[in-house]
Design an enzyme around this catalytic site. Structure first.
Site, PDB file in Angstrom:
ATOM      1  N   LYS A 264      -3.161  63.858  46.850  1.00  0.00           N
ATOM      2  CA  LYS A 264      -4.536  63.895  46.338  1.00  0.00           C
ATOM      3  C   LYS A 264      -4.570  64.690  45.047  1.00  0.00           C
ATOM      4  CE  LYS A 264      -9.233  65.378  47.652  1.00  0.00           C
ATOM      5  NZ  LYS A 264     -10.208  65.456  48.738  1.00  0.00           N
TER       6      LYS A 264
ATOM      7  N   VAL B 259      -6.305  59.441  45.022  1.00  0.00           N
ATOM      8  CA  VAL B 259      -5.283  59.644  46.050  1.00  0.00           C
ATOM      9  C   VAL B 259      -4.214  58.562  45.923  1.00  0.00           C
ATOM     10  CG1 VAL B 259      -4.864  59.874  48.529  1.00  0.00           C
ATOM     11  CG2 VAL B 259      -7.001  60.721  47.566  1.00  0.00           C
TER      12      VAL B 259
ATOM     13  N   ASP C  31     -19.456  66.325  54.844  1.00  0.00           N
ATOM     14  CA  ASP C  31     -19.419  65.023  54.174  1.00  0.00           C
ATOM     15  C   ASP C  31     -18.859  63.949  55.101  1.00  0.00           C
ATOM     16  OD1 ASP C  31     -19.976  63.357  52.059  1.00  0.00           O
ATOM     17  OD2 ASP C  31     -18.163  63.833  50.940  1.00  0.00           O
TER      18      ASP C  31
ATOM     19  N   ILE D 269      -4.267  54.738  46.462  1.00  0.00           N
ATOM     20  CA  ILE D 269      -4.901  54.227  47.679  1.00  0.00           C
ATOM     21  C   ILE D 269      -6.374  54.567  47.782  1.00  0.00           C
ATOM     22  CG2 ILE D 269      -3.032  53.922  49.333  1.00  0.00           C
ATOM     23  CD1 ILE D 269      -3.516  56.843  50.215  1.00  0.00           C
ATOM     24  N   GLY D 270      -6.813  55.465  46.981  1.00  0.00           N
ATOM     25  CA  GLY D 270      -8.230  55.807  47.112  1.00  0.00           C
ATOM     26  C   GLY D 270      -8.718  56.548  45.895  1.00  0.00           C
ATOM     27  N   GLU D 271     -10.017  56.433  45.697  1.00  0.00           N
ATOM     28  CA  GLU D 271     -10.618  57.179  44.605  1.00  0.00           C
ATOM     29  C   GLU D 271     -11.984  57.626  45.088  1.00  0.00           C
ATOM     30  OE1 GLU D 271     -10.509  55.240  40.831  1.00  0.00           O
ATOM     31  OE2 GLU D 271     -10.989  57.140  39.855  1.00  0.00           O
ATOM     32  N   GLY D 272     -12.175  58.919  45.120  1.00  0.00           N
ATOM     33  CA  GLY D 272     -13.472  59.441  45.544  1.00  0.00           C
ATOM     34  C   GLY D 272     -14.172  60.050  44.348  1.00  0.00           C
ATOM     35  N   THR D 273     -15.211  60.813  44.618  1.00  0.00           N
ATOM     36  CA  THR D 273     -15.981  61.455  43.562  1.00  0.00           C
ATOM     37  C   THR D 273     -15.169  62.548  42.884  1.00  0.00           C
ATOM     38  OG1 THR D 273     -17.611  61.392  45.336  1.00  0.00           O
ATOM     39  CG2 THR D 273     -18.364  62.175  43.199  1.00  0.00           C
ATOM     40  N   PHE D 274     -14.295  63.178  43.667  1.00  0.00           N
ATOM     41  CA  PHE D 274     -13.644  64.378  43.152  1.00  0.00           C
ATOM     42  C   PHE D 274     -12.136  64.243  42.984  1.00  0.00           C
ATOM     43  CE2 PHE D 274     -17.329  65.552  45.778  1.00  0.00           C
ATOM     44  CZ  PHE D 274     -18.135  66.106  44.801  1.00  0.00           C
TER      45      PHE D 274
HETATM   46  P1  ADP Z   1     -12.675  62.589  47.487  1.00  0.00           P
HETATM   47  O1  ADP Z   1     -12.975  64.042  47.603  1.00  0.00           O
HETATM   48  O2  ADP Z   1     -12.415  62.195  46.070  1.00  0.00           O
HETATM   49  O3  ADP Z   1     -13.653  61.704  48.192  1.00  0.00           O
HETATM   50  P2  ADP Z   1     -10.819  62.029  49.679  1.00  0.00           P
HETATM   51  O4  ADP Z   1     -10.014  63.139  50.245  1.00  0.00           O
HETATM   52  O5  ADP Z   1     -11.974  61.548  50.487  1.00  0.00           O
HETATM   53  O6  ADP Z   1     -11.260  62.402  48.209  1.00  0.00           O
HETATM   54  O7  ADP Z   1      -9.868  60.793  49.411  1.00  0.00           O
HETATM   55  C1  ADP Z   1     -10.342  59.585  48.821  1.00  0.00           C
HETATM   56  C2  ADP Z   1      -9.819  58.373  49.606  1.00  0.00           C
HETATM   57  O8  ADP Z   1      -8.379  58.376  49.606  1.00  0.00           O
HETATM   58  C3  ADP Z   1     -10.193  58.366  51.092  1.00  0.00           C
HETATM   59  O9  ADP Z   1     -11.456  57.763  51.296  1.00  0.00           O
HETATM   60  C4  ADP Z   1      -9.071  57.532  51.685  1.00  0.00           C
HETATM   61  O10 ADP Z   1      -9.304  56.154  51.507  1.00  0.00           O
HETATM   62  C5  ADP Z   1      -7.874  57.934  50.850  1.00  0.00           C
HETATM   63  N1  ADP Z   1      -7.133  59.041  51.508  1.00  0.00           N
HETATM   64  C6  ADP Z   1      -7.384  60.353  51.378  1.00  0.00           C
HETATM   65  N2  ADP Z   1      -6.522  61.102  52.100  1.00  0.00           N
HETATM   66  C7  ADP Z   1      -5.715  60.223  52.722  1.00  0.00           C
HETATM   67  C8  ADP Z   1      -4.611  60.361  53.634  1.00  0.00           C
HETATM   68  N3  ADP Z   1      -4.166  61.558  54.012  1.00  0.00           N
HETATM   69  N4  ADP Z   1      -4.013  59.227  54.081  1.00  0.00           N
HETATM   70  C9  ADP Z   1      -4.449  58.020  53.670  1.00  0.00           C
HETATM   71  N5  ADP Z   1      -5.466  57.828  52.831  1.00  0.00           N
HETATM   72  C10 ADP Z   1      -6.105  58.903  52.347  1.00  0.00           C
HETATM   73 MG    MG Z   2     -14.047  61.396  50.215  1.00  0.00          MG
END
Ligand code: ADP
Ligand code: MG
Length: 366
Positions: free
Chosen positions: A69, A37, A156, A29-34
């Site tokens: 995550k 997810v 952040d 559902i998601g991919e961030g820098t670190f």
């Molecule tokens: P990073 O440190 O890589 O940025 P995040 O914790 O921000 O990681 O997670 C990346 C993305 O994953 C988020 O922008 C969001 O879209 C999704 N995500 C993270 N945690 C959740 C959660 N608890 N429920 C739904 N989506 C999530």
């Molecule tokens: Mg993030």
């Protein structure tokens, strides 16, 4: 499903000790820098105790669905420990994603959290719906108030780290990977009132020096470009929770200007120029002096006293108003809040608690 994602999930399930017995991974559902997810089904639902049942039903459609995550293995162990410690500290609010458990196998770390259903910011920032903007900002500032009351600076704040659901009007903060506990101290001149406005830096008089002998300034500048507060850009080493308030102001600016991203510089000096273009030279110089820096510029687009937000936002929205045409009371109040959140001086910038009392957010301006 994307075959790459299927491959990724299969590899994780095959390599992470006992994972398929605990969680059934559904999708990415998601991919961030670190991190990456994933959504997953929690196969051992007994993690959940009744205390959370009521809070969960507010944000979850199916409480057995969780977010997993997977922190990139290149992350420093101390960093991961810091994120987990902060998440554990902030475990008592509906405005912070609740951690269910964390798992480690070798260098792989998985943080299992409550899954937060949310709406992509890109689908809502141009709507112009002031009730939505109000609900969003109230939820964001409540989340920040909770973090700040617990001594945590998020560092952040940006739309991808604040998950807002337009169906329930609830918002939840995620991603405490850069968060830190606020500590008093620091040697920045702002801790003793800043430099005098009459200060003339002899080094600056000599012009830009390539072999500048002065030691470089060091400060935590963790965060995302476009959301860094002026004190971060000026390398203040006594940063406070107010840096999150600035970032919340940038989000409000994106709603009101209908532009995302708003600030788009690649480095900190460029970012200072962007901020100065709005606020003008005088305010920026004052802010620089507060943190023991000198701000000089010959850039013609940076005016002496900057732009007034109402006219500036009309310009962003391609609105031409005659003097008789008034802005609505909600818009006027929202812009007033914006000017307070984006106060270059962190000392007069409101706390989350104070901002929540603003007429726009209490609904008194409606
Ligand atoms: P990073 O440190 O890589 O940025 P995040 O914790 O921000 O990681 O997670 C990346 C993305 O994953 C988020 O922008 C969001 O879209 C999704 N995500 C993270 N945690 C959740 C959660 N608890 N429920 C739904 N989506 C999530
Ligand atoms: Mg993030």
């Amino acid at each position: 499903q994307d075959p790459e994602v299927v491959k990724e999930i299969t590899t994780l399930e095959e390599t992470f000790f006992n994972l398929p017995e605990k969680f059934f991974l559904l999708d990415k559902i998601g991919e961030g820098t670190f991190s990456c997810v994933y959504t997953a089904v929690d196969l051992l639902r007994d993690h959940f105790d009744n205390r959370w049942e009521s809070k969960m039903t507010e944000t979850l459609s199916d409480p057995s669905v969780v977010a997993v995550k997977r922190i990139h293995v290149t992350s420093a162990p101390l960093r991961i420990a810091n994120e987990l410690e902060i998440l554990a500290t902030l475990s008592d609010s509906a405005h912070v994603a609740r951690v269910i458990t964390a798992l480690r196998d070798g260098d792989q770390v998985l943080v299992v959290m409550q899954y937060v259903k949310h709406t992509d910011f890109r689908c809502i920032y141009r709507s112009g719906d002031m009730d939505l903007v109000r609900d969003y900002m109230v939820e964001l500032l409540k989340g920040l108030q909770y973090c700040h009351d617990n001594g945590v600076i998020h560092r952040d704040i940006k739309p991808t780290n604040f998950l807002f659901n337009t169906e329930t009007n609830r918002g939840v903060l995620v991603d405490f990977g850069l968060a830190e506990f606020w500590t008093a101290g620091g040697t920045c001149p702002c801790t003793s009132g800043g430099w005098e406005a009459t200060y003339v830096n002899p080094q600056v008089q000599a012009g830009y020096r390539k072999d500048d002998p002065r030691p470089g300034r060091r400060a935590n500048r963790a965060g995302t470009r476009g959301f860094r507060a002026p004190e971060v850009l000026f390398k203040c080493n006594a940063q406070t929770t107010k840096i999150d308030i600035w970032a919340a102001g940038v989000i409000l600016l994106m709603f009101l200007s209908k532009r995302f991203p708003f600030f788009n510089s690649l480095d900190d000096s460029e970012a200072i120029v962007e901020v100065a273009t709005i606020f003008g030279r005088v305010k920026m110089q004052k802010c620089a002096l507060l943190h023991g820096c000198v701000f000089e510029t010959t850039i013609p687009t940076i005016r002496e006293s900057g732009h007034a937000f109402p006219q500036f936002l009309d310009w962003c929205n391609h609105i031409r108003r005659t003097p008789e045409e008034m802005m609505g009371s909600d818009e006027t109040a929202a812009i007033d809040l914006l000017s307070k959140l984006l106060d270059p001086d962190f000392r007069t910038r409101p706390s989350a608690r104070d901002a929540l009392r603003h007429d726009f957010l209490t609904g008194r301006s409606r």
